[in-house]
Scaffold this active site. Structure first.
Site, PDB file in Angstrom:
ATOM      1  N   LYS A 278       0.835  -1.198   0.000  1.00 46.59           N
ATOM      2  CA  LYS A 278       0.000   0.000   0.000  1.00 46.59           C
ATOM      3  C   LYS A 278       0.877   1.258   0.000  1.00 46.59           C
ATOM      4  O   LYS A 278       2.057   1.216   0.358  1.00 46.59           O
ATOM      5  CB  LYS A 278      -0.878   0.027   1.253  1.00 46.59           C
ATOM      6  CG  LYS A 278      -1.947  -1.036   1.299  1.00 46.59           C
ATOM      7  CD  LYS A 278      -2.730  -0.946   2.596  1.00 46.59           C
ATOM      8  CE  LYS A 278      -3.816  -2.016   2.678  1.00 46.59           C
ATOM      9  NZ  LYS A 278      -4.912  -1.774   1.737  1.00 46.59           N
ATOM     10  N   ARG A 352     -10.337 -11.671   1.705  1.00 50.63           N
ATOM     11  CA  ARG A 352     -11.170 -12.731   1.124  1.00 50.63           C
ATOM     12  C   ARG A 352     -10.484 -14.092   1.199  1.00 50.63           C
ATOM     13  O   ARG A 352     -11.144 -15.123   1.173  1.00 50.63           O
ATOM     14  CB  ARG A 352     -11.535 -12.366  -0.311  1.00 50.63           C
ATOM     15  CG  ARG A 352     -10.373 -12.299  -1.272  1.00 50.63           C
ATOM     16  CD  ARG A 352     -10.684 -11.483  -2.510  1.00 50.63           C
ATOM     17  NE  ARG A 352     -10.770 -10.066  -2.200  1.00 50.63           N
ATOM     18  CZ  ARG A 352     -11.087  -9.124  -3.090  1.00 50.63           C
ATOM     19  NH1 ARG A 352     -11.345  -9.456  -4.345  1.00 50.63           N
ATOM     20  NH2 ARG A 352     -11.152  -7.848  -2.741  1.00 50.63           N
TER      21      ARG A 352
END
Length: 496
Positions: A278, A352
């Site tokens: 990030k 996920r």
């Protein structure tokens, strides 16, 4: 802070501060009219001078009015509408609490029972009021060398009539439990990631199990995850020095034969993005990436406090996503517990991966319904902002129940589609499924990914990326959402 319910006339009550409502145009509530008459028109005189317009959230403190037992009277503006919406009503209560916090009195009484709130009965109105009061007291100063000064205010009395007293008392009981659950969630979310890692969350679960004998706690370590075949889960944590943990908390409040409800929480205690790193600005807020797990903790605490007659299983998928020589790479393929293979195209789509194996694990409980809660996608923040959680699922009745619970709790969600066309974006030339579906419809394709692992039961997915915490500024921190929505859903199922 203690909340007490009484059916007493406000003019006869001895208290440090008595709160009454005033509308725009010098409109007095019935309680304010009684006080005005008893004090010889003292309140009317103040309003005639224009000291208070009565707009929503405005307030004016009056001292030592004649013939009243209350030491002070706090006038609070409620606007010009006959019925307030949930947000204006919260604004009124927050304004009251803000004034009361700064006063020296140890108690206060709220004569606001006659205020009308749209689509809310006595229970619903009192629940919203009490939650706002208790949650408004929240402070997180654990790591401050200078702690917040203790407040003088210890007790607030909510005045109502005898006909509604039982409903208001029930509302206060529910609100206290929900607000306590929210505080637990906020504490966990606000903890620094050097301390709040998967093993820390496991210890919190064990402590909860010691506190409540109706709760059974199991902690699955790396060895157990490997035995279970949770290759996707393990892949997320393999770049970190902090080992992953699957936390299983089983509450038996109903009959043994009853199917449980299952809550699954994403617990990424810090998310660097892994190799798909990030950007640095705002990365400190990635400690909040475990707020799905934290909200499950908070909901469970509320259920335990209320002793709801249901069976509830809480599964927390906890890991830390870090870059290292051992970290998962873009292009890696992993096997899931379900037997499906996943090509990892982006290591920052890690939530996920821990959730898909945990959703498969949930099958063993033969659940009545499964709800997963996750700070899953930035796309959800783009779509819905910070006010509304995203909601998807494979069962219309379950979706409707959650939407209704969100409205009742003023913790709203909005349904997004899971059309088959979106599933095609997850096609991989090398594995059964890719872990991202490209830039379009990112929240929906994340839900599509999870749906492939939730076919054995009724399932819903809450994306709380926009609602779990406030970003930036002095008010930055975990919000405690969606504990009210989830607890309301379980209250409804329990018929409480």
């Amino acid at each position: 802070m203690e909340l007490v319910v009484k059916s007493t006339s406000p003019e006869t009550l001895k208290t440090a501060t008595l709160v009454v409502a005033v509308g725009e145009g010098r409109t007095l509530s019935d309680a304010a009219k009684s006080l005005d008459t008893l004090s010889g028109g003292a309140i009317s005189a103040v309003l005639k001078r224009g000291d208070l317009a009565g707009k929503v959230g405005q307030s004016l403190l009056l001292h030592s009015l004649p013939n009243l037992k209350a030491e002070r009277v706090l006038l609070v503006g409620v606007g010009k509408d006959e019925e307030l919406g949930d947000r204006p009503f919260r604004k009124v209560i927050s304004a009251v609490l803000s004034v009361l916090k700064g006063l020296g009195g140890s108690d206060a009484a709220l004569a606001l029972d006659q205020l009308k709130v749209k689509n809310r009965n006595a229970y619903g109105k009192a629940r919203l009021l009490a939650e706002t009061l208790v949650d408004g007291e929240y402070v997180f100063d654990r790591f401050k060398s200078q702690k917040a000064d203790p407040r003088a205010l210890k007790k607030i009395t909510l005045l109502t009539d005898k006909a509604n007293q039982a409903d208001v008392e029930r509302a206060v009981s529910h609100a206290q439990a929900i607000a306590n659950g929210m505080a637990f969630t906020r504490d966990l979310g606000n903890m620094p990631p050097n301390l709040c890692h998967p093993s820390y969350l496991a210890e919190q679960a064990k402590d909860l199990g010691k506190e409540y004998k109706s709760l059974k706690v199991e902690i699955h370590d790396e060895k157990k995850l490997k035995e279970l075949g949770m290759g996707a889960f393990l892949a997320v944590g393999q770049g970190s020095e902090q080992p992953p943990r699957l936390i299983v908390m089983n509450y038996q409040g109903g009959k043994k034969s009853e199917q449980p409800y299952v809550l699954v929480g994403k617990g990424i205690t810090f998310d660097t993005g892994g190799i798909s790193l990030k950007q640095a600005p705002g990365m400190d807020e990635m400690k909040f990436d475990m707020c799905g797990a934290a909200s499950v903790f908070g909901t469970l605490r509320a259920v335990l406090e209320l002793k709801l007659p249901i069976n509830l299983v809480c599964l927390l998928a906890c890991a830390e996503n870090m870059p290292s020589g051992r970290a998962t790479r873009p292009g890696d393929i992993v096997s899931t517990m379900s037997g499906q293979t996943v090509e990892i195209l982006n290591t920052d789509a890690e939530g996920r991966l821990v959730l898909c194996d945990t959703l498969t694990y949930a099958e063993r409980f033969k659940p009545k319904a499964v709800i997963d809660i996750a700070t899953l996608t930035g796309a959800c923040v783009v779509a819905l902002g910070g006010h509304t959680s995203g909601l998807m699922g494979n069962n219309d009745a379950l979706i409707g129940q959650l939407l209704d619970a969100g409205k009742a709790a003023d913790d709203r969600a909005w349904q997004l589609p899971l059309f088959d066309e979106y599933q095609e974006q997850l096609d991989s030339p090398f594995a059964d499924i890719a872990n991202i579906g490209g830039p379009k419809g990112g929240t929906i394709t994340a839900g599509c990914f999870l749906s492939r692992f939730a076919k054995a039961y009724e399932w819903a997915h809450l994306d709380i990326a926009g609602t779990a915490w406030l970003s930036g500024g002095k008010d930055k921190g975990a919000t405690g959402r969606p504990v009210p929505l989830l607890t309301q859903y379980l209250l409804d199922r329990a018929g409480a």
